[in-house]
Enzyme design. Structure first.
Site, PDB file in Angstrom:
ATOM      1  N   LYS A  93       0.867  -1.187   0.000  1.00  0.00           N
ATOM      2  CA  LYS A  93       0.000   0.000   0.000  1.00  0.00           C
ATOM      3  C   LYS A  93       0.898   1.229   0.000  1.00  0.00           C
ATOM      4  O   LYS A  93       1.808   1.347   0.820  1.00  0.00           O
ATOM      5  CB  LYS A  93      -0.858  -0.028   1.263  1.00  0.00           C
ATOM      6  CG  LYS A  93      -1.592   1.265   1.571  1.00  0.00           C
ATOM      7  CD  LYS A  93      -2.566   1.020   2.695  1.00  0.00           C
ATOM      8  CE  LYS A  93      -3.033   2.277   3.369  1.00  0.00           C
ATOM      9  NZ  LYS A  93      -4.097   2.026   4.342  1.00  0.00           N
TER      10      LYS A  93
HETATM   11  C1  5RP Z   1      -1.824   4.473   8.250  1.00  0.00           C
HETATM   12  C2  5RP Z   1      -2.645   3.526   7.476  1.00  0.00           C
HETATM   13  C3  5RP Z   1      -4.030   3.896   7.245  1.00  0.00           C
HETATM   14  O1  5RP Z   1      -4.854   2.790   7.171  1.00  0.00           O
HETATM   15  C4  5RP Z   1      -4.254   4.602   5.975  1.00  0.00           C
HETATM   16  O2  5RP Z   1      -3.226   5.445   5.561  1.00  0.00           O
HETATM   17  C5  5RP Z   1      -5.509   5.320   6.109  1.00  0.00           C
HETATM   18  O3  5RP Z   1      -6.155   5.483   4.981  1.00  0.00           O
HETATM   19  P1  5RP Z   1      -6.436   6.953   4.478  1.00  0.00           P
HETATM   20  O4  5RP Z   1      -5.118   7.639   4.297  1.00  0.00           O
HETATM   21  O5  5RP Z   1      -7.109   6.685   3.161  1.00  0.00           O
HETATM   22  O6  5RP Z   1      -7.335   7.610   5.462  1.00  0.00           O
HETATM   23  O7  5RP Z   1      -2.254   2.497   7.061  1.00  0.00           O
HETATM   24  O8  5RP Z   1      -0.543   4.035   8.340  1.00  0.00           O
END
Ligand code: 5RP
Length: 269
Positions: free
Chosen positions: A171
């Site tokens: 991710k």
């Molecule tokens: C933080 C994460 C979060 O799940 C993620 O970044 C959150 O999602 P968004 O940025 O879309 O609110 O892994 O380390």
């Protein structure tokens, strides 16, 4: 990839499209509890539209019905709050509990360039080792250190490192030249949404990521902080699974938002 791991991964990345819409609601693990996210119980109607949920075991046990039957990507790292040095994490869930919770994947953050870079990379290695032993895919979250620039060079390096270390999928954030990240990362990539932006812009970002080779999104705030989260996740699904244009998806969002009950509208305070 052995049968168990493939089977778990195919619950998340949908075999018919090769893509996924994960809903990230793990923000509270480092002390970031945006708006009404604490009242998680109201979110179940939203959960139903996700291909998978990314969250912590506390929230999973307390707020998600086991009968919801959604694959879970369990965050199994913790260590420091947003008041301290975020990169100072360790793996905090035992393999027994991961299995007891029937997770479809496990995840932790890696802080490339961060103060505790090595520890975070060793956390990922630990998860990869456990994952191979028990057939559980590992998602590496390329968290950005305080002084890091979110560009293709840095995010590409972090994503490639995660893949080299054995992550099953990665991710990262969307950025200019996103295709360069995809080019050098041999495993599927999903994008985080980041801070809340207007719905149309979030749909454009998701669409650009998909068109440049992302396998989906793991989006949090841009869905659950939307004025109409259920409409928003459905619009995101169209972009991810059907290559719908952002204009068409936004039109769908506007149509659906009128039908949404305000019960799960979450403020951005
Ligand atoms: C933080 C994460 C979060 O799940 C993620 O970044 C959150 O999602 P968004 O940025 O879309 O609110 O892994 O380390």
């Amino acid at each position: 990839m052995d049968w168990g791991m493939k089977n778990r991964l195919s619950r998340i990345i949908q075999p018919d499209t090769g893509r996924c819409v994960m809903l990230a609601v793990d923000h509270g693990y480092f002390g970031n509890v945006p708006g009404q996210l604490k009242s998680f119980k109201k979110l179940e109607p939203l959960f139903r539209h996700a291909d998978a949920l990314m969250l912590t075991r506390g929230m999973l046990r307390d707020c998600v019905s086991p009968e919801l039957n959604k694959p879970v990507v369990l965050r199994v790292s913790a260590g420091a709050s947003m008041l301290k040095e975020l990169s100072n994490e360790a793996v905090n869930v035992t393999i027994d509990d991961m299995l007891r919770l029937n997770v479809s994947a496990i995840t932790c953050s890696i802080f490339v360039g961060g103060e505790y870079e090595k520890d975070s990379l060793m956390n990922l290695s630990k998860l990869v080792n456990l994952g191979h032993m028990y057939g559980i895919p590992t998602l590496a979250v390329t968290a950005v250190g305080r002084d890091m620039v979110r560009d293709a060079r840095y995010l590409g390096m972090a994503s490639r490192m995660a893949a080299e270390m054995g992550a099953t999928f990665v991710k990262t954030y969307y950025c200019d030249d996103f295709e360069k990240i995809v080019e050098i990362c041999p495993v599927p990539i999903v994008i985080a949404g980041g801070k809340k932006i207007p719905e149309k812009e979030a749909l454009i970002m998701a669409s650009n990521a998909i068109q440049k080779g992302a396998s989906g999104v793991d989006m949090g705030r841009n869905i659950f902080q939307s004025e109409a989260p259920i409409a928003m996740i459905q619009a995101v699904r169209e972009v991810v699974h059907k290559n719908t244009t952002p204009d068409e998806a936004y039109e769908l969002f506007n149509k659906l938002k009128g039908e949404e009950e305000e019960v799960i509208s979450i403020s951005n305070k």
